[in-house]
Design a protein around this motif. Sequence first.
Motif, mmCIF file in Angstrom:
data_model
loop_
_atom_site.group_PDB
_atom_site.id
_atom_site.type_symbol
_atom_site.label_atom_id
_atom_site.label_comp_id
_atom_site.label_asym_id
_atom_site.label_seq_id
_atom_site.Cartn_x
_atom_site.Cartn_y
_atom_site.Cartn_z
ATOM 1 N N THR A 175 1.079 -1.181 -0.116
ATOM 2 C CA THR A 175 0.122 -0.121 -0.024
ATOM 3 C C THR A 175 0.764 1.209 -0.115
ATOM 4 O O THR A 175 2.026 1.104 0.089
ATOM 5 C CB THR A 175 -0.887 0.023 1.145
ATOM 6 O OG1 THR A 175 -0.042 0.101 2.338
ATOM 7 C CG2 THR A 175 -1.818 -1.018 1.303
ATOM 8 N N PHE A 176 0.282 2.425 -0.135
ATOM 9 C CA PHE A 176 0.950 3.662 -0.213
ATOM 10 C C PHE A 176 1.405 3.958 1.155
ATOM 11 O O PHE A 176 0.760 3.730 2.222
ATOM 12 C CB PHE A 176 0.161 4.731 -0.749
ATOM 13 C CG PHE A 176 0.059 4.914 -2.249
ATOM 14 C CD1 PHE A 176 0.834 5.144 -3.136
ATOM 15 C CD2 PHE A 176 -1.346 4.407 -2.796
ATOM 16 C CE1 PHE A 176 0.903 5.257 -4.413
ATOM 17 C CE2 PHE A 176 -1.255 4.631 -4.041
ATOM 18 C CZ PHE A 176 -0.355 5.063 -4.981
ATOM 19 N N ASP A 177 2.669 4.527 1.480
ATOM 20 C CA ASP A 177 3.149 5.144 2.708
ATOM 21 C C ASP A 177 2.527 6.299 2.940
ATOM 22 O O ASP A 177 1.802 6.950 2.096
ATOM 23 C CB ASP A 177 4.574 5.351 2.530
ATOM 24 C CG ASP A 177 5.542 4.221 2.303
ATOM 25 O OD1 ASP A 177 5.238 3.121 2.659
ATOM 26 O OD2 ASP A 177 6.405 4.118 1.547
ATOM 27 N N THR A 178 2.094 6.639 4.187
ATOM 28 C CA THR A 178 1.654 7.811 4.590
ATOM 29 C C THR A 178 2.609 8.714 5.261
ATOM 30 O O THR A 178 3.589 8.504 5.654
ATOM 31 C CB THR A 178 0.560 7.430 5.708
ATOM 32 O OG1 THR A 178 1.274 6.806 6.913
ATOM 33 C CG2 THR A 178 -0.459 6.620 5.073
ATOM 34 N N ALA A 214 -1.779 9.850 2.782
ATOM 35 C CA ALA A 214 -1.128 9.034 1.613
ATOM 36 C C ALA A 214 -1.223 9.997 0.118
ATOM 37 O O ALA A 214 -1.948 11.036 0.119
ATOM 38 C CB ALA A 214 -1.878 7.813 1.109
ATOM 39 N N LEU A 282 -4.580 2.287 0.189
ATOM 40 C CA LEU A 282 -4.733 2.905 1.186
ATOM 41 C C LEU A 282 -4.647 1.795 2.641
ATOM 42 O O LEU A 282 -4.731 0.620 2.419
ATOM 43 C CB LEU A 282 -5.606 3.824 1.369
ATOM 44 C CG LEU A 282 -5.715 4.897 0.496
ATOM 45 C CD1 LEU A 282 -6.953 5.757 0.677
ATOM 46 C CD2 LEU A 282 -4.339 5.828 0.277
ATOM 47 N N GLN A 283 -4.069 2.505 3.726
ATOM 48 C CA GLN A 283 -4.147 1.734 4.830
ATOM 49 C C GLN A 283 -5.448 0.951 5.339
ATOM 50 O O GLN A 283 -6.422 2.003 5.067
ATOM 51 C CB GLN A 283 -3.622 2.536 5.946
ATOM 52 C CG GLN A 283 -1.904 2.676 5.817
ATOM 53 C CD GLN A 283 -1.369 3.418 7.012
ATOM 54 O OE1 GLN A 283 -2.025 3.667 8.053
ATOM 55 N NE2 GLN A 283 -0.039 3.289 7.240
#
Length: 423
Positions: A175-178, A214, A282-283
């Motif tokens: 997933t994307f880092d935040t 994100a 996303l998370q």
Amino acid sequence: MTTATDLTSAPLVVPPSPRRRRLPAWARAAMWAIGIVAVLSTASYLTGVNTLTSTNTAQTALRLALPILLCALGGLWSERGGVVNIGLEGMMILGTWGAAWGAYYGGPWAGLGAAILFGALGGLLHAIATVTFNVNHIVSGVAINLLGLGVAKYLATLIFEPLSGNPRQSPTVPTFDTYSATFLSNWLTDLEDQQRVFISDAAGLLNGLVTGVAPLTMIAILLVPVSYLVLWRTRLGLRLRSCGENPVAAESLGINVYAHRYLGVLVSGGLAGMGGASLVLLQGGGGYLENQTNGRGYIGLAAMIFGNWRPGGLLGGAALFGYADGLQLSGGGRAVLALLYGVVLLLFVIVVVQLIRRQWIAAALGVAGAGVLYWIYWSNDTLPSELTPYTAHVVTLIVLAVASQRLRPPKADGARYRRGEGD
């Protein structure tokens, strides 16, 4: 010399009444935001439910509002060109599968690109049916929804079952880092912990918008002003909107209506695919899951209608539905019940405004609605757990019932068109 006869026969010239100045759109939006925060703050104070304005609620609401926002933007691009897009749900489903497939083999950015591509392919099918073959837009949209669901199931069985052993879900994907605005976030956290009325509530809501964000979130929010600038401040946008208002007149001015409608529906599908990607990348996501969209494509369509086919309005609609959905996840039935109390306060303000404007019927309906909601709040300690997951859907129905009084869709939205029919 002027006689009395001349005076009586002369036309009476009435000076035009001065037009009342309207506040700029950004000022009205700011006033609405301050008013809503004030209502939530008052409801939180009177009910003792701090979840209404907590950082966790704002973070969850933002994450859940993204797919609704992106689908609403997709509907905007399509319907401003004159094509009704009921198929947003199916395009979104294709986007969830594409996001998981691309992310598994190439990372989150590849997943985002694949989601846009698969969503745009769904849009292309809808454009071929409605623009080229003049199929009824609603019928085509329903078919796209069924086709998207079926194609995603088939591809999941074909690709994901050998990898995960389950045809209904994919393996875990990256997933994307935040990212967080650390200094601002720490300051807002301190303000929230001080428990000051309104100040701490506003700090909690703002903190959720700058903590754990994100890149896809930032892109989605940026697409709102970009869509406005393109559709209302460029030649391309003017031509696209003219196709949704009067395609025959647009054709007479040399505009290729077919090409512009194809463009609008393709962009619409790509944005819906991005909405599907936000559920996967996303998370809290981490992979494809059957029935993952859970009707969010339809709620996105409702947000677009609530926003009166305008980018700023649909942003507010997506925020409302995302907040209602996030609140029931972070606070449960008690928090949703406190939200009903806040809605009662908001309806009271609206009723006062309607009375000032002498709109008696609207004021009476507002009083009746506030009375029903207050009775529900007063007679229950908490809402049943079976009902809380449907909070966003109930909010959708209520909002559409209220917003339907002031809607102004594109005039040729959904109308059939053939090249040369105006000759």
